[in-house]
Design a protein around this motif. Structure first.
Motif, PDB file in Angstrom:
ATOM      1  N   ASP A  72      41.794   0.611  20.643  1.00  0.00           N
ATOM      2  CA  ASP A  72      42.048  -0.630  19.919  1.00  0.00           C
ATOM      3  C   ASP A  72      43.340  -1.266  20.402  1.00  0.00           C
ATOM      4  N   GLY A  73      43.397  -2.603  20.333  1.00  0.00           N
ATOM      5  CA  GLY A  73      44.590  -3.314  20.760  1.00  0.00           C
ATOM      6  C   GLY A  73      44.864  -4.511  19.877  1.00  0.00           C
ATOM      7  N   VAL A  74      45.901  -5.271  20.250  1.00  0.00           N
ATOM      8  CA  VAL A  74      46.357  -6.370  19.402  1.00  0.00           C
ATOM      9  C   VAL A  74      45.364  -7.523  19.328  1.00  0.00           C
ATOM     10  N   TRP A  75      44.471  -7.649  20.310  1.00  0.00           N
ATOM     11  CA  TRP A  75      43.525  -8.761  20.314  1.00  0.00           C
ATOM     12  C   TRP A  75      42.273  -8.464  19.496  1.00  0.00           C
ATOM     13  N   GLY A  76      42.163  -7.260  18.968  1.00  0.00           N
ATOM     14  CA  GLY A  76      41.023  -6.924  18.112  1.00  0.00           C
ATOM     15  C   GLY A  76      39.755  -6.635  18.896  1.00  0.00           C
ATOM     16  N   ASP A 108      31.904  -7.239  28.700  1.00  0.00           N
ATOM     17  CA  ASP A 108      33.003  -6.282  28.619  1.00  0.00           C
ATOM     18  C   ASP A 108      32.862  -5.384  29.838  1.00  0.00           C
ATOM     19  N   TRP A 109      33.822  -5.457  30.733  1.00  0.00           N
ATOM     20  CA  TRP A 109      33.658  -4.856  32.051  1.00  0.00           C
ATOM     21  C   TRP A 109      33.869  -3.347  32.015  1.00  0.00           C
ATOM     22  N   CYS A 110      33.831  -2.742  33.176  1.00  0.00           N
ATOM     23  CA  CYS A 110      33.789  -1.278  33.260  1.00  0.00           C
ATOM     24  C   CYS A 110      35.146  -0.623  32.986  1.00  0.00           C
ATOM     25  N   GLU A 111      36.214  -1.382  33.073  1.00  0.00           N
ATOM     26  CA  GLU A 111      37.525  -0.790  32.762  1.00  0.00           C
ATOM     27  C   GLU A 111      37.623  -0.484  31.273  1.00  0.00           C
ATOM     28  N   GLU A 112      38.116   0.706  30.950  1.00  0.00           N
ATOM     29  CA  GLU A 112      38.308   1.077  29.550  1.00  0.00           C
ATOM     30  C   GLU A 112      39.357   0.178  28.911  1.00  0.00           C
ATOM     31  N   ASN A 113      39.114  -0.211  27.665  1.00  0.00           N
ATOM     32  CA  ASN A 113      39.968  -1.201  27.006  1.00  0.00           C
ATOM     33  C   ASN A 113      41.230  -0.573  26.403  1.00  0.00           C
ATOM     34  N   TYR A 114      42.352  -1.253  26.567  1.00  0.00           N
ATOM     35  CA  TYR A 114      43.632  -0.919  25.961  1.00  0.00           C
ATOM     36  C   TYR A 114      44.109   0.493  26.290  1.00  0.00           C
ATOM     37  N   VAL A 115      43.839   0.935  27.507  1.00  0.00           N
ATOM     38  CA  VAL A 115      44.270   2.270  27.912  1.00  0.00           C
ATOM     39  C   VAL A 115      45.747   2.267  28.312  1.00  0.00           C
ATOM     40  N   VAL A 116      46.181   1.243  29.040  1.00  0.00           N
ATOM     41  CA  VAL A 116      47.549   1.197  29.558  1.00  0.00           C
ATOM     42  C   VAL A 116      48.522   0.669  28.517  1.00  0.00           C
ATOM     43  N   THR A 117      48.137  -0.381  27.813  1.00  0.00           N
ATOM     44  CA  THR A 117      49.010  -1.003  26.817  1.00  0.00           C
ATOM     45  C   THR A 117      48.150  -1.656  25.741  1.00  0.00           C
ATOM     46  N   PRO A 118      48.588  -1.665  24.492  1.00  0.00           N
ATOM     47  CA  PRO A 118      47.807  -2.310  23.431  1.00  0.00           C
ATOM     48  C   PRO A 118      47.838  -3.835  23.505  1.00  0.00           C
ATOM     49  N   TYR A 119      48.640  -4.393  24.418  1.00  0.00           N
ATOM     50  CA  TYR A 119      48.761  -5.839  24.531  1.00  0.00           C
ATOM     51  C   TYR A 119      47.820  -6.437  25.582  1.00  0.00           C
ATOM     52  N   ILE A 120      47.195  -5.598  26.388  1.00  0.00           N
ATOM     53  CA  ILE A 120      46.282  -6.083  27.436  1.00  0.00           C
ATOM     54  C   ILE A 120      44.996  -5.268  27.367  1.00  0.00           C
ATOM     55  N   ALA A 121      43.879  -5.944  27.111  1.00  0.00           N
ATOM     56  CA  ALA A 121      42.607  -5.236  26.946  1.00  0.00           C
ATOM     57  C   ALA A 121      42.227  -4.488  28.221  1.00  0.00           C
TER      58      ALA A 121
END
Length: 264
Positions: free
Chosen positions: A8-12, A19-32
């Motif tokens: 989960d991240g700040v953009w909800g 929704d592409w193949c990269e896992e969401n919000y893995v590196v930072t909660p500010y960038i999906a």
């Protein structure tokens, strides 16, 4: 190691249709999608540099518009992958359609008379962009958008082959190969990323440097470089036709076109 699940991240929750193949919000909660976001630098820096260099050459305005269209795609794609919001998705995908219309106009007018304007072609491209925009917003079908964009890419390829093989205009072989090879390489990576996402995600979890396997990010890089190469190829082709003696030079891995400075 990158997890196999989205966080989960700040953009909800994503509201985009993709929704592409990269896992969401893995590196930072500010960038999906971190890597898919920052890889758009390849569609932001080149057009900014191009605007600076071509401003010193005083080329036709169509090439300024081409650079601005290219820049709008890079900025839109950055916002889309950063948020995965539907509104930002449109900010990415619709400039691809409108920007490609600008590329098509500049490319198909490569051997037109100086200071001429092809109003029928401009009207047809405008109608195409408006129609695709209207239909896509109504249907929200990514396949429709991809097909509409692919048709434009085929139009650019056809025109390039016509100029080189049939019309036999003077052209830069380096820019021609540069743009075709890099864009094709990016497209191949995009297809692999789309077709084998689960396997790629698993491979990333076991790979020591998982960012290397962010293939959609590599698509951005190669497609960005290929698009930059196309704009330079189109600019070189046009100015060669106008007998302005354009030359190609490299700044790192980026080719640029320059024209002789007129003496007073």
């Amino acid at each position: 190691m990158a997890p196999l699940v989205d966080l989960d991240g700040v953009w909800g929750e994503p509201t985009s249709t993709l929704d592409w193949c990269e896992e969401n919000y893995v590196v930072t909660p500010y960038i999906a999608e971190f890597w898919n976001t920052i890889s758009n630098i390849s569609m932001i820096i080149p057009p900014l540099l191009s605007l600076y260099y071509i401003s010193m050459c005083k080329v036709e305005r169509r090439f300024y518009w081409s650079c601005l269209a290219f820049l709008s795609v890079g900025l839109g794609s950055w916002c889309f992958h950063m948020t995965l919001l539907y509104e930002m998705q449109l900010l990415d995908e619709l400039p691809m359609i409108w920007g490609s219309c600008v590329f098509l106009y500049a490319f198909y007018e490569s051997n037109a008379k100086p200071k001429s304007h092809n109003y029928p072609l401009a009207a047809a491209l405008l109608l195409y962009a408006v129609a695709v925009t209207f239909i896509y917003i109504l249907t929200k079908d990514p396949i429709f958008h991809q097909a509409a964009y692919a048709l434009q890419v085929f139009g650019l390829i056809f025109r390039g082959l016509y100029c080189v093989l049939i019309n036999k205009q003077d052209f830069s072989a380096f820019l021609f190969v540069y743009s075709i090879v890099l864009y094709t390489a990016g497209f191949v990576l995009w297809v692999i990323d789309q077709s084998f996402c689960s396997q790629i995600r698993q491979a990333r979890s076991d790979f020591p440097v998982p960012a290397v396997l962010q293939l959609h990010g590599w698509w951005h890089i190669f497609a960005g470089l290929g698009t930059h190469g196309h704009i330079m190829f189109s600019c070189h082709l046009r100015n060669q036709y106008l007998k302005r003696n354009p030359t190609v030079w490299l700044q790192g891995i980026l080719p640029f076109v320059s024209l002789p400075v007129k003496k007073n």
